[in-house]
Design a protein around this motif. Structure first.
Motif, PDB file in Angstrom:
ATOM      1  N   HIS A   1       0.806  -1.224   0.000  1.00 41.93           N
ATOM      2  CA  HIS A   1       0.000   0.000   0.000  1.00 41.93           C
ATOM      3  C   HIS A   1       0.841   1.277   0.000  1.00 41.93           C
ATOM      4  N   GLN A   2       2.186   1.143   0.104  1.00 35.77           N
ATOM      5  CA  GLN A   2       3.095   2.286   0.060  1.00 35.77           C
ATOM      6  C   GLN A   2       2.708   3.352   1.088  1.00 35.77           C
ATOM      7  N   THR A   3       2.425   2.873   2.292  1.00 38.15           N
ATOM      8  CA  THR A   3       2.115   3.778   3.399  1.00 38.15           C
ATOM      9  C   THR A   3       3.010   3.432   4.584  1.00 38.15           C
ATOM     10  N   LYS A   4       3.164   4.383   5.462  1.00 38.40           N
ATOM     11  CA  LYS A   4       4.011   4.189   6.632  1.00 38.40           C
ATOM     12  C   LYS A   4       3.315   3.278   7.647  1.00 38.40           C
ATOM     13  N   LEU A   5       4.088   2.345   8.224  1.00 43.92           N
ATOM     14  CA  LEU A   5       3.558   1.507   9.290  1.00 43.92           C
ATOM     15  C   LEU A   5       3.264   2.368  10.508  1.00 43.92           C
ATOM     16  N   VAL A   6       2.228   2.009  11.233  1.00 45.43           N
ATOM     17  CA  VAL A   6       1.853   2.774  12.422  1.00 45.43           C
ATOM     18  C   VAL A   6       2.001   1.901  13.656  1.00 45.43           C
ATOM     19  N   ALA A   7       2.300   2.538  14.770  1.00 47.52           N
ATOM     20  CA  ALA A   7       2.441   1.827  16.044  1.00 47.52           C
ATOM     21  C   ALA A   7       1.120   1.888  16.800  1.00 47.52           C
ATOM     22  N   LEU A   8       0.732   0.740  17.339  1.00 50.23           N
ATOM     23  CA  LEU A   8      -0.536   0.660  18.060  1.00 50.23           C
ATOM     24  C   LEU A   8      -0.276   0.173  19.472  1.00 50.23           C
ATOM     25  N   PRO A   9      -0.260   1.064  20.461  1.00 58.14           N
ATOM     26  CA  PRO A   9      -0.035   0.637  21.842  1.00 58.14           C
ATOM     27  C   PRO A   9      -1.128  -0.329  22.303  1.00 58.14           C
ATOM     28  N   GLY A  10      -0.760  -1.355  23.043  1.00 54.45           N
ATOM     29  CA  GLY A  10      -1.727  -2.345  23.519  1.00 54.45           C
ATOM     30  C   GLY A  10      -2.140  -2.101  24.956  1.00 54.45           C
ATOM     31  N   PRO A  11      -2.822  -3.031  25.538  1.00 55.64           N
ATOM     32  CA  PRO A  11      -3.215  -2.914  26.950  1.00 55.64           C
ATOM     33  C   PRO A  11      -1.990  -2.805  27.840  1.00 55.64           C
ATOM     34  N   ASN A  12      -2.147  -2.135  28.955  1.00 58.53           N
ATOM     35  CA  ASN A  12      -1.014  -1.881  29.852  1.00 58.53           C
ATOM     36  C   ASN A  12      -0.563  -3.107  30.620  1.00 58.53           C
ATOM     37  N   ALA A  18      -9.978   5.462  11.304  1.00 56.19           N
ATOM     38  CA  ALA A  18      -9.202   6.704  11.338  1.00 56.19           C
ATOM     39  C   ALA A  18      -7.754   6.456  10.936  1.00 56.19           C
ATOM     40  N   LEU A  19      -7.213   5.312  11.377  1.00 57.58           N
ATOM     41  CA  LEU A  19      -5.834   4.981  11.022  1.00 57.58           C
ATOM     42  C   LEU A  19      -5.691   4.750   9.511  1.00 57.58           C
ATOM     43  N   VAL A  20      -6.678   4.126   8.925  1.00 56.67           N
ATOM     44  CA  VAL A  20      -6.661   3.895   7.476  1.00 56.67           C
ATOM     45  C   VAL A  20      -6.702   5.221   6.734  1.00 56.67           C
ATOM     46  N   ALA A  21      -7.556   6.122   7.200  1.00 53.62           N
ATOM     47  CA  ALA A  21      -7.707   7.415   6.536  1.00 53.62           C
ATOM     48  C   ALA A  21      -6.460   8.283   6.686  1.00 53.62           C
ATOM     49  N   ASP A  22      -5.799   8.140   7.834  1.00 53.62           N
ATOM     50  CA  ASP A  22      -4.646   8.999   8.121  1.00 53.62           C
ATOM     51  C   ASP A  22      -3.310   8.367   7.763  1.00 53.62           C
ATOM     52  N   ALA A  23      -3.305   7.162   7.199  1.00 53.11           N
ATOM     53  CA  ALA A  23      -2.048   6.480   6.877  1.00 53.11           C
ATOM     54  C   ALA A  23      -1.215   7.337   5.919  1.00 53.11           C
ATOM     55  N   ALA A  24       0.003   7.702   6.353  1.00 48.57           N
ATOM     56  CA  ALA A  24       0.846   8.614   5.572  1.00 48.57           C
ATOM     57  C   ALA A  24       1.502   7.882   4.405  1.00 48.57           C
TER      58      ALA A  24
END
Length: 613
Positions: free
Chosen positions: A138-149, A170-176
């Motif tokens: 998809h030629q987009t930057k990977l995003v980090a998703l913090p999990g449960p503490n 929102a993450l899909v829409a904002d994927a750089a």
């Protein structure tokens, strides 16, 4: 295969931790560790790539452990490295928490893959490698998703994803958007078992290639002071791609790449060391001295530094330098104790380097060490002006004439006509061999004549009315026949010449012109009046050399004087002819007007054609 494998398939490029986590979620477990307790599979062991945990997981799936081994990340307790699909990485080059993923892939996995819905998305092995920052599909930057503490959910892919589902849209829409660099492509091909480069890179562990590519690119693109930690992901990706392109082109191309870095660094460094030349790349290789996998790159950096830069035994590039190959003006002056300004001047005159190079500071003017030592030897074996002048036996004026005539050429120092610079003057020096050759040339002059009738060159020149340079040239060219030598002197001071012969050889033919004094008496007119006529262009002058004294004279040709006298007549001459007073000339000549403005020429002249005498 067991019902577990039938429920969710194990995907290519999937980590076993992701697969086990998805199975736990598919069976409605709160987290993977609880699922592991019930199935007697150690989830923490799977995270470490433990063989026993892999076998337990394989027994649960009723498959061979090798089927799962391709998705394992095996941790080494000895060197703290990670083995992923047969490729060794450093722990600092991988991250399993927080989860990094492509939101577009999560959506497409659910749409296109098999297995229970809601659990089809899987964690890729390549997402665990920090150097991979882009989704190639998809030629987009990977995003980090913090999990449960809670520690119970650490490394649990499905638990992390479940928490992030509400924000997935929102993450899909904002994927750089971000393009995959060449290093990322190579890492993915190594992990998937399809490398596309030559055999040279196959010799190195994957962690070495990643580290060298990133550091080489950062230093080349951002300079010696740049650090990986200071760069944003996009900048880091561009730098990594730049470094990998040079690395993947082969050893010779990478060496050329490093050479360019060294040459650029040398322009801003005075004392050369590894850190000053290669920045973070050198420091990292120095810190990893015990890791022999970096040895080929240490060898390249060391070789380039020694071959290209003035590095000697006082410097250290992965160890002491045994033999210097390049000297700069600065290092040579310090090593051999010579003036760096004199050495720089000598090299500039040699034409071995161009004007652009000689304009640089002394530490950036470099030559082969052997050639530089030859220049230093010339300087050490040279003498300054006082000693050279004494050896030649010349006065100060005579010596300067010898230099101007290029009978002796300075080894270094200012040229005649050089612009005076601020700071201490550079003293001229002369090769001892050149001084000896000049003396030898003088000593071989044929001796003829009677010494009693001769005198030294200075006196002979004064009596003959010629310059020392004229006498010297005639003497060395063999045009002077009467030559002798005084026994109590040497060089120029010992040469005796006949002033009569010298005068005959140097006298010029008579120019046949009139001097200004003779011209003023002939007109007649005052000297200032004559000078005004010449300056105003009414009387044309010429410049000739005095046949005896050699100096340039302003003269009047006889033909020009006769022309002027035929055309003009002075007030003094009119008064003499008319037997009247000079003060009455203007009244007697009316209505005729003066030929020139009396205020300009400081005299009164009329055209002969306009008056009657």
């Amino acid at each position: 295969m067991s019902r577990y494998a039938d429920l969710l398939p194990f995907n290519i490029n999937e980590s076993i931790v992701s697969y086990f986590s998805r199975l736990a979620a598919a069976f409605d477990y709160n987290n993977a560790r609880e699922f592991g307790k019930d199935t007697r599979v150690d989830f923490n062991g799977l995270i470490r790539g433990n063989d026993q945990a892999l076998e337990s997981f394989a027994d649960l799936l009723e498959c061979h452990p090798k089927m799962l081994a391709r998705g394992a990340v095996v941790r080494s307790d000895v060197d703290k490295t990670r083995l992923i699909a047969g490729n060794r990485l450093l722990g600092s080059q991988m991250s399993q928490s927080p989860l990094r993923f492509c939101p577009h892939c999560v959506v497409t996995d659910e749409e296109n893959l098999q297995g229970r819905r809601g659990h089809r998305s899987f964690g890729r092995l390549t997402w665990l490698v920090d150097a991979i920052r882009t989704c190639p599909l998809h030629q987009t930057k990977l995003v980090a998703l913090p999990g449960p503490n809670s520690p119970l959910f650490r490394y649990d892919y499905a638990a992390h994803l479940e928490k992030g589902l509400p924000s997935l849209s929102a993450l899909v829409a904002d994927a750089a958007p971000m393009k995959q660099d060449t290093l990322e492509k190579y890492i993915a091909s190594r992990i998937c078992g399809k490398p596309e480069t030559d055999d040279w890179l196959k010799e190195f562990p994957l962690y070495v290639i990643i580290r060298i590519s990133e550091l080489s690119g950062v230093v080349a693109r951002h300079g010696l002071k740049a650090s990986l930690d200071d760069l944003q992901d996009a900048e880091r990706s561009t730098a990594a791609g730049l470094g990998f392109d040079a690395l993947s082109a082969g050893e010779s191309d990478y060496t050329r790449f490093i050479r360019n870095i060294a040459r650029r660094s040398a322009q801003t460094s005075r004392i050369y060391g590894g850190g000053a030349l290669f920045g973070a790349l050198y420091r990292t290789l120095l810190q990893a001295t015990k890791d022999r996998a970096y040895d080929p790159f240490r060898k390249i950096l060391r070789g380039v530094a020694i071959q290209e830069l003035p590095i000697g035994s006082a410097n250290s590039i992965f160890g002491k330098v045994d033999k210097r190959q390049v000297h700069s003006v600065y290092t040579a002056s310090r090593e051999f104790g010579v003036d760096e300004r004199l050495l720089k001047k000598l090299i500039a005159r040699s034409e071995l380097v161009d004007d652009e190079v000689t304009a640089r500071p002394p530490n950036q003017i470099c030559l082969n060490a052997q050639r530089m030592e030859e220049f230093v030897s010339e300087l050490v074996g040279s003498v300054e002006v006082p000693k050279a002048r004494t050896s030649v036996g010349a006065t100060r004026m005579q010596f300067e004439a010898i230099v101007r005539g290029k009978f002796l050429v300075p080894l270094s120092g200012p040229d005649p006509g050089d612009r005076v610079m601020r700071g201490p003057a550079i003293k001229r020096r002369f090769r001892s061999s050149d001084v000896e050759a000049f003396l030898d040339r003088l000593s071989k002059l044929p001796t003829k004549g009677v010494p009693e009738n001769m005198c030294d060159m200075e006196t002979a020149c004064r009596k003959a009315g010629c310059s020392f340079m004229e006498a010297l040239k005639l003497t060395l060219n063999g045009d002077i026949k009467a030559i002798s030598f005084a026994t109590n002197a040497q060089g120029i001071a010992a040469i005796l010449l006949d002033p009569v012969e010298l005068k005959a050889k140097t006298s010029l033919s008579d120019h046949g012109c009139l001097t200004l004094k003779q011209t003023a008496m002939s007109l007649p007119a005052k000297h200032e009046t004559l000078r005004a006529l010449i300056d105003s262009g009414y009387l044309k002058s010429v410049t000739r050399r005095n046949p005896r004294k050699r100096f340039a004279q302003t003269l009047i040709e006889p033909e020009e004087l006769e022309r002027f006298k035929r055309e003009y007549v002075s007030a003094w001459e009119i008064a003499q002819i008319r037997r009247s007073a000079i003060r009455n000339v203007r009244r007697d000549m009316a209505p005729a007007l003066p030929a020139f403005d009396p205020q300009v020429v400081r005299g009164l002249f009329y055209r002969r054609s306009e008056i009657t005498l």
